[in-house]
Design an enzyme around this catalytic site. Structure first.
Site, mmCIF file in Angstrom:
data_model
loop_
_atom_site.group_PDB
_atom_site.id
_atom_site.type_symbol
_atom_site.label_atom_id
_atom_site.label_comp_id
_atom_site.label_asym_id
_atom_site.label_seq_id
_atom_site.Cartn_x
_atom_site.Cartn_y
_atom_site.Cartn_z
ATOM 1 N N HIS A 124 -9.345 0.915 -1.617
ATOM 2 C CA HIS A 124 -9.360 1.533 -0.296
ATOM 3 C C HIS A 124 -10.796 1.429 0.242
ATOM 4 C CE1 HIS A 124 -5.547 3.180 -1.498
ATOM 5 N NE2 HIS A 124 -5.461 4.048 -0.511
ATOM 6 N N HIS A 131 1.460 4.799 -2.455
ATOM 7 C CA HIS A 131 1.140 5.668 -3.589
ATOM 8 C C HIS A 131 2.441 6.322 -4.040
ATOM 9 C CE1 HIS A 131 -3.227 5.440 -2.618
ATOM 10 N NE2 HIS A 131 -2.764 5.290 -1.382
ATOM 11 N N GLU A 163 -11.210 3.444 5.537
ATOM 12 C CA GLU A 163 -10.194 4.365 6.076
ATOM 13 C C GLU A 163 -10.940 5.439 6.858
ATOM 14 O OE1 GLU A 163 -8.058 6.646 3.117
ATOM 15 O OE2 GLU A 163 -6.444 7.196 4.527
ATOM 16 N N ASP A 221 1.755 3.995 2.846
ATOM 17 C CA ASP A 221 0.748 4.849 2.199
ATOM 18 C C ASP A 221 1.396 5.994 1.406
ATOM 19 O OD1 ASP A 221 -1.851 5.387 1.489
ATOM 20 O OD2 ASP A 221 -2.522 6.083 3.443
ATOM 21 N N ASP A 222 1.713 7.092 2.083
ATOM 22 C CA ASP A 222 2.323 8.270 1.434
ATOM 23 C C ASP A 222 3.483 8.736 2.307
ATOM 24 O OD1 ASP A 222 0.192 8.934 -0.769
ATOM 25 O OD2 ASP A 222 -0.944 8.575 1.076
ATOM 26 N N HIS A 236 0.867 -1.190 0.000
ATOM 27 C CA HIS A 236 0.000 0.000 0.000
ATOM 28 C C HIS A 236 0.895 1.228 0.000
ATOM 29 C CE1 HIS A 236 -3.866 2.054 1.738
ATOM 30 N NE2 HIS A 236 -3.135 2.910 1.033
#
Ligand code: HPA
Ligand code: ZN
Length: 332
Positions: free
Chosen positions: A189, A11, A192, A270-271, A9
């Protein structure tokens, strides 16, 4: 040596560090509304998912050429390798680039330049997952899938991201059916910020094989029972959840309870440029905050390889799993 793991996961646009953002802005003649990296970092205070997405989309303005996407991915892979990542399944958001006049071919071919060298250069195997922006129309998603057709050999699956609440999975039923017919794997997703009902829908309507986040599953015991029974992997992102205020503090993150419930949990970043840590940092943070045992860390690593889309190369999965079992804790 860090614990070997897969990242599922991530991005790629969320790995854009402020230094690279300014370097690409200068190279491409893009003006950023921040004086310098320090001022930009001060903007990394988020109240929810949308407040993060506003900055995430704004900074994408600096990504214009194949070389930009190549450098972005190469920088991520180098950092990921240093934190023990052996395999990465990488999300990208083509609609956010197409909207700025950057074609999907530029994005995919640019990323592919870095990915094609990744095993040799970083020791990391890779796959790409193309995400649809759920706050855009289903027609736009279908057009994006159509635009991706010349590049399908580069893409293992499709995902669904961006602003969740008000954009339930059912909106994308047709495009997920079309993706499945093309042989693409499906993730989304869900849970969340959105309710457990969105997780049910992602499973039942979109046919997803993994749930990205799935954080709110614990609110619904029947859903937990199903996810455990069907061994549906969840790609949790603990530092992201704290930064986007889905949980107040890491000590209250449900990961430990989810593991105890028998859920197939994985830990991801994630980021990472925005949320204060790459995947190894997430592993360390949950271990410290939740008091996880070393064998639970090994379980998280094992889960990451079990949940990876490696069905075409079970020999590789077996090698990675053997590395996890042989890993000796102590050196970091
Ligand atoms: N959630 C939803 N969409 C996203 C995220 C996220 O954490 N990161 C990038 N797009
Ligand atoms: Zn995400």
């Amino acid at each position: 040596m860090p614990l070997p793991k897969a990242e599922l996961h991530l991005h790629i646009e969320g790995t854009l560090e402020p230094e690279l953002a300014f370097a690409l802005a200068a190279r491409n003649g893009v003006e950023l509304p921040y004086a310098d990296t320090e001022e930009l970092r001060k903007a990394y205070q988020f109240s929810d998912l949308q407040s993060f997405l506003d900055l995430y989309y704004e900074l994408m303005a600096v990504l214009r050429t194949e070389q930009d996407f190549e450098e972005l991915a190469d920088a991520y892979l180098e950092r990921a390798a240093a934190q023990g990542v052996r395999h990465a399944e990488i999300f990208f958001d083509p609609q956010a680039h197409i909207a700025r006049g950057v074609g999907i071919g530029t994005v995919i071919q640019g990323l592919a330049r870095a990915l094609d060298r990744s095993e040799e250069r970083h020791g990391v195997s890779t796959q790409l997952i193309m995400c649809f922006l759920r706050d855009q129309s289903s027609e736009s998603a279908m057009e994006t899938l159509e635009a991706a057709k010349p590049y399908l050999n580069r893409i293992v699956g499709v995902g669904l991201d961006s602003a969740e609440v008000g954009h339930p999975p059912v909106k994308f039923r047709e495009v997920y059916e079309a993706a499945a017919a093309l042989g693409l794997r499906r993730v989304a997703h869900a849970g969340e910020e959105g309710p457990p009902a969105y997780i049910w829908e992602a499973l039942d309507v979109l046919g997803v094989e993994r749930v990205d986040h799935g954080l709110r599953a614990m609110e619904d015991p029947e859903l937990v029972e199903r996810l455990v029974r069907e061994r549906v992997p969840l790609t949790l992102c603990p530092l992201s959840n704290v930064r986007l205020r889905a949980v107040d503090v890491l000590e209250q993150h449900p990961l430990a309870r989810m593991l105890a419930a028998g859920l197939l949990c994985t830990v991801n970043s994630d980021d990472p440029a925005y949320f204060g840590g790459y995947v190894g940092d997430n592993f360390h943070a949950v271990r410290d905050a939740l008091g996880l045992e070393l064998e639970q860390m090994r379980t998280l690593a094992r889960n990451s390889f079990e949940a990876a889309f490696l069905e075409h190369d079970e020999e590789r999965r077996g090698r990675y799993l053997a590395e996890v079992e042989a890993y000796e804790f102590g050196a970091g």
